[in-house]
Scaffold this motif. Structure first.
Motif, PDB file in Angstrom:
ATOM      1  N   ALA A   1     118.260 -37.942  48.533  1.00 18.87           N
ATOM      2  CA  ALA A   1     117.272 -37.610  49.558  1.00 18.87           C
ATOM      3  C   ALA A   1     117.776 -37.900  50.973  1.00 18.87           C
ATOM      4  CB  ALA A   1     115.980 -38.381  49.293  1.00 18.87           C
ATOM      5  N   GLU A   2     118.476 -39.026  51.143  1.00 16.27           N
ATOM      6  CA  GLU A   2     118.927 -39.442  52.471  1.00 16.27           C
ATOM      7  C   GLU A   2     120.012 -38.524  53.027  1.00 16.27           C
ATOM      8  OE1 GLU A   2     118.887 -41.371  49.785  1.00 16.27           O
ATOM      9  OE2 GLU A   2     117.091 -42.562  50.190  1.00 16.27           O
ATOM     10  N   GLU A   3     120.610 -37.700  52.165  1.00 14.87           N
ATOM     11  CA  GLU A   3     121.714 -36.846  52.601  1.00 14.87           C
ATOM     12  C   GLU A   3     121.279 -35.450  53.027  1.00 14.87           C
ATOM     13  OE1 GLU A   3     125.838 -38.052  50.308  1.00 14.87           O
ATOM     14  OE2 GLU A   3     124.744 -36.255  49.726  1.00 14.87           O
ATOM     15  N   ARG A   4     120.063 -35.080  52.726  1.00 15.64           N
ATOM     16  CA  ARG A   4     119.679 -33.675  52.903  1.00 15.64           C
ATOM     17  C   ARG A   4     119.909 -33.179  54.326  1.00 15.64           C
ATOM     18  NH1 ARG A   4     115.165 -34.951  49.190  1.00 15.64           N
ATOM     19  NH2 ARG A   4     115.505 -33.777  47.250  1.00 15.64           N
ATOM     20  N   ARG A   5     119.526 -33.958  55.313  1.00 18.96           N
ATOM     21  CA  ARG A   5     119.665 -33.501  56.696  1.00 18.96           C
ATOM     22  C   ARG A   5     121.125 -33.508  57.139  1.00 18.96           C
ATOM     23  NH1 ARG A   5     114.538 -33.003  59.153  1.00 18.96           N
ATOM     24  NH2 ARG A   5     112.906 -34.007  57.908  1.00 18.96           N
ATOM     25  N   GLN A   6     121.944 -34.384  56.552  1.00 25.19           N
ATOM     26  CA  GLN A   6     123.375 -34.355  56.852  1.00 25.19           C
ATOM     27  C   GLN A   6     124.025 -33.109  56.263  1.00 25.19           C
ATOM     28  OE1 GLN A   6     124.716 -38.384  55.548  1.00 25.19           O
ATOM     29  NE2 GLN A   6     125.831 -38.369  57.470  1.00 25.19           N
ATOM     30  N   VAL A   7     123.691 -32.824  55.002  1.00 28.52           N
ATOM     31  CA  VAL A   7     124.205 -31.600  54.368  1.00 28.52           C
ATOM     32  C   VAL A   7     123.737 -30.384  55.155  1.00 28.52           C
ATOM     33  CG1 VAL A   7     124.058 -30.150  52.312  1.00 28.52           C
ATOM     34  CG2 VAL A   7     124.422 -32.613  52.072  1.00 28.52           C
ATOM     35  N   ALA A   8     122.495 -30.396  55.591  1.00 22.47           N
ATOM     36  CA  ALA A   8     121.973 -29.297  56.403  1.00 22.47           C
ATOM     37  C   ALA A   8     122.767 -29.151  57.690  1.00 22.47           C
ATOM     38  CB  ALA A   8     120.494 -29.535  56.707  1.00 22.47           C
ATOM     39  N   SER A   9     123.178 -30.275  58.262  1.00 25.37           N
ATOM     40  CA  SER A   9     123.937 -30.216  59.515  1.00 25.37           C
ATOM     41  C   SER A   9     125.290 -29.538  59.321  1.00 25.37           C
ATOM     42  CB  SER A   9     124.127 -31.620  60.094  1.00 25.37           C
ATOM     43  OG  SER A   9     125.127 -32.351  59.394  1.00 25.37           O
TER      44      SER A   9
ATOM     45  N   GLU B   1     112.418 -28.724  55.057  1.00 19.92           N
ATOM     46  CA  GLU B   1     112.339 -29.408  56.349  1.00 19.92           C
ATOM     47  C   GLU B   1     113.724 -29.766  56.873  1.00 19.92           C
ATOM     48  OE1 GLU B   1     109.731 -32.636  55.460  1.00 19.92           O
ATOM     49  OE2 GLU B   1     107.901 -31.425  55.712  1.00 19.92           O
ATOM     50  N   ALA B   2     114.650 -30.113  55.984  1.00 21.08           N
ATOM     51  CA  ALA B   2     116.019 -30.437  56.404  1.00 21.08           C
ATOM     52  C   ALA B   2     116.712 -29.207  56.975  1.00 21.08           C
ATOM     53  CB  ALA B   2     116.811 -30.985  55.223  1.00 21.08           C
ATOM     54  N   ALA B   3     116.507 -28.054  56.341  1.00 23.78           N
ATOM     55  CA  ALA B   3     117.136 -26.819  56.828  1.00 23.78           C
ATOM     56  C   ALA B   3     116.672 -26.477  58.235  1.00 23.78           C
ATOM     57  CB  ALA B   3     116.809 -25.671  55.879  1.00 23.78           C
ATOM     58  N   LEU B   4     115.426 -26.803  58.553  1.00 27.04           N
ATOM     59  CA  LEU B   4     114.858 -26.440  59.847  1.00 27.04           C
ATOM     60  C   LEU B   4     114.930 -27.561  60.878  1.00 27.04           C
ATOM     61  CD1 LEU B   4     111.843 -24.412  58.481  1.00 27.04           C
ATOM     62  CD2 LEU B   4     113.733 -23.525  59.856  1.00 27.04           C
ATOM     63  N   ASN B   5     115.273 -28.763  60.432  1.00 36.11           N
ATOM     64  CA  ASN B   5     115.454 -29.898  61.344  1.00 36.11           C
ATOM     65  C   ASN B   5     116.634 -30.750  60.873  1.00 36.11           C
ATOM     66  OD1 ASN B   5     113.043 -30.096  63.431  1.00 36.11           O
ATOM     67  ND2 ASN B   5     112.152 -29.448  61.478  1.00 36.11           N
ATOM     68  N   PRO B   6     117.844 -30.186  60.934  1.00 29.37           N
ATOM     69  CA  PRO B   6     119.016 -30.930  60.450  1.00 29.37           C
ATOM     70  C   PRO B   6     119.392 -32.067  61.391  1.00 29.37           C
ATOM     71  CG  PRO B   6     119.708 -28.905  61.507  1.00 29.37           C
ATOM     72  CD  PRO B   6     118.201 -28.857  61.459  1.00 29.37           C
ATOM     73  N   ASP B   7     120.170 -32.998  60.859  1.00 27.39           N
ATOM     74  CA  ASP B   7     120.726 -34.040  61.724  1.00 27.39           C
ATOM     75  C   ASP B   7     121.694 -33.407  62.717  1.00 27.39           C
ATOM     76  OD1 ASP B   7     119.348 -36.054  60.507  1.00 27.39           O
ATOM     77  OD2 ASP B   7     121.032 -36.794  59.311  1.00 27.39           O
ATOM     78  N   GLU B   8     121.879 -34.084  63.844  1.00 33.19           N
ATOM     79  CA  GLU B   8     122.903 -33.657  64.806  1.00 33.19           C
ATOM     80  C   GLU B   8     124.193 -34.388  64.459  1.00 33.19           C
ATOM     81  OE1 GLU B   8     123.044 -31.483  67.253  1.00 33.19           O
ATOM     82  OE2 GLU B   8     120.982 -30.754  66.991  1.00 33.19           O
ATOM     83  N   THR B   9     125.150 -33.679  63.877  1.00 37.71           N
ATOM     84  CA  THR B   9     126.430 -34.283  63.500  1.00 37.71           C
ATOM     85  C   THR B   9     127.557 -33.319  63.844  1.00 37.71           C
ATOM     86  OG1 THR B   9     126.752 -33.362  61.277  1.00 37.71           O
ATOM     87  CG2 THR B   9     125.227 -35.224  61.469  1.00 37.71           C
ATOM     88  N   PRO B  10     128.799 -33.831  63.893  1.00 38.39           N
ATOM     89  CA  PRO B  10     129.941 -32.944  64.110  1.00 38.39           C
ATOM     90  C   PRO B  10     130.550 -32.440  62.800  1.00 38.39           C
ATOM     91  CG  PRO B  10     130.667 -35.214  64.276  1.00 38.39           C
ATOM     92  CD  PRO B  10     129.185 -35.260  64.002  1.00 38.39           C
ATOM     93  N   PHE B  11     129.961 -32.809  61.653  1.00 38.66           N
ATOM     94  CA  PHE B  11     130.568 -32.534  60.348  1.00 38.66           C
ATOM     95  C   PHE B  11     130.580 -31.036  60.017  1.00 38.66           C
ATOM     96  CE2 PHE B  11     128.565 -36.849  59.363  1.00 38.66           C
ATOM     97  CZ  PHE B  11     129.708 -37.538  59.733  1.00 38.66           C
ATOM     98  N   ILE B  12     131.697 -30.598  59.428  1.00 36.60           N
ATOM     99  CA  ILE B  12     131.780 -29.222  58.912  1.00 36.60           C
ATOM    100  C   ILE B  12     132.343 -29.199  57.486  1.00 36.60           C
ATOM    101  CG2 ILE B  12     131.897 -28.035  61.145  1.00 36.60           C
ATOM    102  CD1 ILE B  12     134.922 -27.951  60.838  1.00 36.60           C
ATOM    103  N   PHE B  13     132.594 -30.387  56.926  1.00 36.01           N
ATOM    104  CA  PHE B  13     133.086 -30.486  55.552  1.00 36.01           C
ATOM    105  C   PHE B  13     132.326 -31.595  54.816  1.00 36.01           C
ATOM    106  CE2 PHE B  13     136.807 -29.224  58.113  1.00 36.01           C
ATOM    107  CZ  PHE B  13     137.184 -28.057  57.479  1.00 36.01           C
ATOM    108  N   PHE B  14     132.225 -31.458  53.498  1.00 37.30           N
ATOM    109  CA  PHE B  14     131.786 -32.569  52.655  1.00 37.30           C
ATOM    110  C   PHE B  14     132.266 -32.345  51.235  1.00 37.30           C
ATOM    111  CE2 PHE B  14     128.159 -29.650  52.416  1.00 37.30           C
ATOM    112  CZ  PHE B  14     127.876 -29.624  51.060  1.00 37.30           C
ATOM    113  N   VAL B  15     132.438 -33.457  50.511  1.00 34.67           N
ATOM    114  CA  VAL B  15     132.870 -33.416  49.122  1.00 34.67           C
ATOM    115  C   VAL B  15     132.266 -34.614  48.407  1.00 34.67           C
ATOM    116  CG1 VAL B  15     134.979 -34.781  49.460  1.00 34.67           C
ATOM    117  CG2 VAL B  15     134.873 -33.097  47.593  1.00 34.67           C
ATOM    118  N   ALA B  16     132.114 -34.523  47.092  1.00 38.78           N
ATOM    119  CA  ALA B  16     131.560 -35.642  46.323  1.00 38.78           C
ATOM    120  C   ALA B  16     132.384 -36.895  46.541  1.00 38.78           C
ATOM    121  CB  ALA B  16     131.516 -35.278  44.844  1.00 38.78           C
TER     122      ALA B  16
END
Length: 385
Positions: free
Chosen positions: A263-271, A337-352
């Motif tokens: 749950a805590e990652e959704r807005r980061q993934v959205a970003s 809600e995460a898709a429409l209000n993502p975190d502000e981050t510089p990330f463009i990659f993620f992996v498990a």
């Protein structure tokens, strides 16, 4: 003499009034004060039951000190005719006044037997469970796959009990096909589903149902709920998100839903996906490719092949730019809600990262190092299996 008689009568009358007043006060105190019940109980009120029957049952169970006062209190508060049939949780120490509110308020039962049909991402199950009044926790008595396993005796007994509650719980990330196939296996529901609901249009949630309810009607409830959630989230969106319509938000939300269960990652993934859309980068997400292979009908059950990752399909985000043409699952409120209000981050990659979450990165070098670490974790797990 007559004066003496009158005086004595007046005195007696006053004593009687005082006594009655004291009795009424005592009765009121008994009605509103904490009751004698030491542990919570599940009180069953049968169809056609009466307040007199309930009062005697409560007195026998030690929930009220005096059945007569309970009945008088129900009459005095004009609730004697409002008694509801069902099974109700009576907490320890409940006053008579509180118990009357419990058995006359209406709504769903609060204890007793419950049958839950769980529609998951990888499976479906039916669970029969009983609420333990002492702990206010459910105790499972049967667990089976509807339409596949033999029907347990506990389930058959529950189907004969008119007080049993039923609910359908849809997990976040289940596809419309999975939901419909699961509903077809639920024997308390009726009617055919003539058209598969649009992917993403069903709100994952827990829905109380009643025997004989139409499957199509339940699906309509799910669709109405999702429409309301999406409309509210769209109204409260960050205006800078690169999404033109609520439908696009639903597509991105479904991808977020399939990419993380944390749950805590959704807005980061959205970003990450938001940053990629802004920069014109391909989304490069496996769940969309998998949906293109399965069409949402079941689980792939294996890893993606290189040929599948290279093949150009509407859902292969390693090949196509931007969003796929539609959602790949039914996302929950949090992902929308995460898709429409993502975190502000510089990330463009993620992996498990091996913990159930993900490692995020800004540069390809950082990402490659995270991937190498994940491959190492995978190799160690495979060696230990």
């Amino acid at each position: 003499m007559w004066k003496s008689i009158a005086s004595n009568f007046l005195t007696l009358f006053i004593v009687i009034l005082v006594g009655l007043g004291g009795l009424v006060g005592w009765g009121q105190a008994q009605f509103t004060s904490e009751g004698p019940l030491e542990e919570a109980i599940c009180l069953r009120v049968p169809l056609g039951g009466s307040m007199a029957l309930v009062s005697r049952d409560l007195e026998a169970k030690g929930a009220v000190s005096n059945a007569r006062i309970f009945r008088m209190g129900a009459d005095y508060t004009d609730k004697s005719q409002d008694l509801k049939a069902g099974s109700f949780l009576v907490p320890a120490g409940s006053s008579m006044e509180e118990i009357i509110d419990v058995v006359t308020r209406g709504g769903q039962n609060t204890c007793g037997t419950e049958v839950v049909y769980r529609v998951g991402v990888t499976s479906k199950r039916a669970v029969v469970r009983e609420l333990d009044p002492a702990t206010n926790a459910y105790v499972e008595t049967a667990n089976f796959v509807p339409g596949e396993d033999a029907v347990p005796a506990e389930y058959a007994e529950a189907r004969e009990d008119r007080d049993v509650r039923y609910r359908v719980t849809v997990a976040e990330g289940a596809t419309s096909w999975q939901v419909v196939e699961s509903l077809k296996a639920i024997d308390v529901l009726e009617g055919e589903v003539t058209e598969l609901p649009a992917e993403g249009s069903l709100a994952p949630d827990s829905y109380e149902i009643a025997p004989g309810q139409e499957r199509a009607a339940l699906l309509s409830r799910m669709q109405a709920a999702q429409e309301a959630i999406l409309a509210e989230a769209w109204e409260n969106r960050d205006p800078s998100v690169p999404l033109e319509t609520p439908e696009e938000a639903l597509v991105l939300a479904s991808i977020i839903e399939k990419e993380t269960g944390v749950a805590e990652e959704r807005r980061q993934v959205a970003s990450v996906f938001t940053n990629r859309l802004r920069q014109g980068m391909k989304l490069q997400t496996d769940p969309t490719v998998i949906y293109g292979v399965t069409n949402g009908e079941g689980v792939l059950g294996r890893g993606l092949r290189q040929s599948e990752l290279r093949r150009e399909t509407p859902y292969n985000t390693y090949v196509i730019p931007g969003l796929p043409p539609g959602p790949i699952a039914n996302p929950g409120r949090a992902s929308i809600e995460a898709a429409l209000n993502p975190d502000e981050t510089p990330f463009i990659f993620f992996v498990a990262d091996g913990t159930g979450g993900h490692a995020f990165a800004v540069t390809i070098q950082e990402h490659n190092a995270n991937v190498a670490e994940w491959r190492k974790i995978e190799a160690e797990r495979n060696a230990n299996n």
